[in-house]
Design a protein around this motif. Structure first.
Motif, mmCIF file in Angstrom:
data_model
loop_
_atom_site.group_PDB
_atom_site.id
_atom_site.type_symbol
_atom_site.label_atom_id
_atom_site.label_comp_id
_atom_site.label_asym_id
_atom_site.label_seq_id
_atom_site.Cartn_x
_atom_site.Cartn_y
_atom_site.Cartn_z
ATOM 1 N N ALA A 132 -4.730 -6.619 -8.281
ATOM 2 C CA ALA A 132 -5.468 -6.916 -7.051
ATOM 3 C C ALA A 132 -6.942 -6.476 -7.107
ATOM 4 C CB ALA A 132 -4.763 -6.265 -5.859
ATOM 5 N N ARG A 169 -1.263 -5.866 -0.370
ATOM 6 C CA ARG A 169 -2.463 -5.974 -1.200
ATOM 7 C C ARG A 169 -3.716 -6.082 -0.348
ATOM 8 N NH1 ARG A 169 1.401 -6.903 -4.702
ATOM 9 N NH2 ARG A 169 0.848 -6.832 -6.907
ATOM 10 N N ASN A 183 -2.163 -11.764 -5.432
ATOM 11 C CA ASN A 183 -3.439 -11.101 -5.700
ATOM 12 C C ASN A 183 -4.638 -11.983 -5.377
ATOM 13 O OD1 ASN A 183 -2.646 -8.542 -6.453
ATOM 14 N ND2 ASN A 183 -2.270 -9.143 -8.595
#
Lengths: 289, 289, 289
Positions: free
Chosen positions: C279, C136, C103
């Motif tokens: 995220a 992500r 993330n």
């Protein structure tokens, strides 16, 4: 403000040593990250976590301590740790090796002898000289120039240690002696000024009556903490106690200096980020105490 | 300067309890060394690490907490820890046993009852009296002189607990009752002034209509935190709430005192190095709160 | 006085990450409780230990960090943690997910692009777009309104990621492209203004000569830290370095912002007890840095 000090304790046993962890706290580590079950195979990420997290000016605030009851595995972990440090980029942290207290114990014992003897040319006998502590005692004595006799129940094992020592210390004067039966002891001890016993627990390595036959003996150091004493007649708490004309040290007598040394060495790790503290470096610290 | 306080958390589960660890921090432990997977077989080195690292005057700054979800194993670990302490040399640290919160929960529950009743001669019923918390509740009540009825679905198990209690508390007045079916309940409850339910989650041990048949009942304490309530009609948050003429405590009502007690007990460990805090000692602390 | 801050580090690897633990300390966590071998199956008690130990006003002083090298398992642990929080009673702590740094890395990379481009309507290509970081990156870009092409050696896998993204981001404009052989690359890159490479180590995803064919390209970000570079010609330390008219970022160039973001996010956990930092939330923090 300085970042908090972190000691990453890498222990080869499944439960990381409480002993080493308490000493780390008392040596001033603000945080101790204790890991059990560490092996050369799983140490890479742990080392990278040390060197990739803080900037160059703060890397000396993180350090690694390698412990555990198995000295040979500890040495392999040290080799692996060194492999994963990146000194070419300045990405390294200081590392101390002290599995089973072997380095601090050996250094404290040899340092005790050096308070009374000029180790250069001192004829010495290391009983249990093929075990992890015994080997380190022999190595430190050889580096100081002592004439070291390595005693072992199996002479071949003592010979093997001599070979290794001659590689590690090029001008080492070492020889192997068998100490399989009590009849071997007088010859092994003959002419010795210093004897250090670092054998397994529960074995009398040097009976009192044999010791009485050796007129040259001045200092006797027994590192075996579990009765019976490795050197018969030496008390656990002996700290330069004269017995039958010989200065005696017992395991607890050496233990006080060992503990102080252990703490000093851990504290020293946080002064620079480029130190590897193995037997020799710990002995240097002992000399300065 | 005083050395930092260290609580060595010995947990018999593989992942050491977060609950116990947070409470340790909030009780003022500067460092918590959390170990999972602790058993009588591997605890020796951990104990030796506690007693061989700090001088006699600082040993009270290290302490041991034994936890985990399995109370019986926790008790065995305590026995092993005691074996490895060396009180003859003053080499010991204080120890607290509280697996699954059993000691602090039982002490808090009995203490709640004692706020309203003179426990000496109080006729009491402990439902789920053969489980780890129930046994401790019964023992604490018996020590205060209460007449304790131990309820269990299997009468033989309750009898076995009575035998143990008579050994632990020589003048204990205890008897076993079967509570296998709801038809047993009125007889078990007959004449009781206090009832404490410490049974497994999800079982109604005392239906409301049975409770209504008991005119002598003054205090009802339910320790089951998972609905349905062990004592029907008692709310989880009840803290001396009067319902149908009976003072009721629910698990959360007792929980506040339990938590305070847990914290107080941990803090107390660091005052001396010679304490063993099991159910009775924790109850003494509860009385002083 | 405020209770000490505690970060409970739940790591799906057997040895919890030293990296995450050092960052936690440097982010200001007074205590880090590090757990290895965490899975959805054993996390319940750990979560309950967080929420049942401190009063409502102090719950924000405890927080959870989920890490480990396996992103998919980390996501499952997050789902389980959420299940065991009890928001209906206010019994919750803030949680951050950052397995393998996915993330914080993705957020730092997209944030770097946003310094030079208005991401809305920017035609982008994510190479290695089906891996955990790549997914992500793609999601964050899609949320900003970019036109995202997901590159994968297997087109079907890229299609599957597109389906997921269209569910997560209803107005996502995403399409799949195959990047199996170097002959696919020119078509995949055609018309792109931004390319981010998040592929496996050791694979050149974008050769220099292909990149030279793309006149629209303005920003190239390579997240692969192990040579060879994923985008040929980008240097590991590049931080907005112009090469052949393209602004380049290398893994170490992005790494500085990632590290700062990681620390900021951990510190933020202790401000309230109701945050879940995945995220998107981490990206919001990145925008404020």
């Amino acid at each position: 403000m300085d970042k908090p000090t972190i000691l990453v304790q890498l222990d080869t046993d499944s439960l990381p040593s409480v002993f080493d962890r308490v000493v780390a706290v008392d040596a001033g580590a603000a945080h101790v990250f204790a890991y059990g079950g560490v092996s050369p195979e799983n140490v890479r990420e742990l080392v990278h976590g040390c060197i990739f997290t803080r900037g160059l000016k703060d890397l000396h605030r993180t350090a690694i301590f390698i412990g555990g009851s198995d000295v040979a595995t500890g040495e392999k972990v040290l080799a692996a740790v060194r492999e994963y440090l990146l000194p070419q980029y300045g990405l390294r942290v200081s590392v101390m090796l002290d599995p089973n207290g072997a380095n601090t114990t050996a250094a404290a014992a040899v340092r005790a002898a050096a308070r009374h003897l000029n180790l250069a040319h001192t004829p010495a006998l290391v009983l249990g000289g093929t075990g992890p502590v015994g080997q380190r005692v022999a190595r430190l004595l050889a580096r100081q120039g002592a004439e070291v006799r390595i005693g072992s129940r199996q002479r071949e094992r003592a010979e093997a240690v001599c070979l290794v020592l001659r590689e590690q210390v090029p001008d080492a004067r070492v020889e192997a002696v068998a100490t399989a039966s009590s009849s071997d002891a007088p010859a092994a001890l003959a002419g010795r000024v210093l004897v250090i016993a670092a054998g397994a627990a529960g074995v009398v390595l040097l009976p009192k009556k044999v010791r009485a036959t050796c007129a040259t003996l001045q200092v006797a150091i027994d590192l075996n903490a579990v009765p019976p004493a490795g050197i018969e007649g030496v008390e656990a708490g002996d700290l330069a106690v004269k017995r039958d004309g010989v200065l005696c040290y017992g395991p607890l007598g050496v233990g006080g200096a060992k503990m102080k040394l252990h703490k000093t060495a851990v504290a020293r790790l946080f002064e620079r980020n480029d130190q590897i503290l193995d037997a020799e470096e710990v002995y240097e610290l002992a000399q300065a105490l």
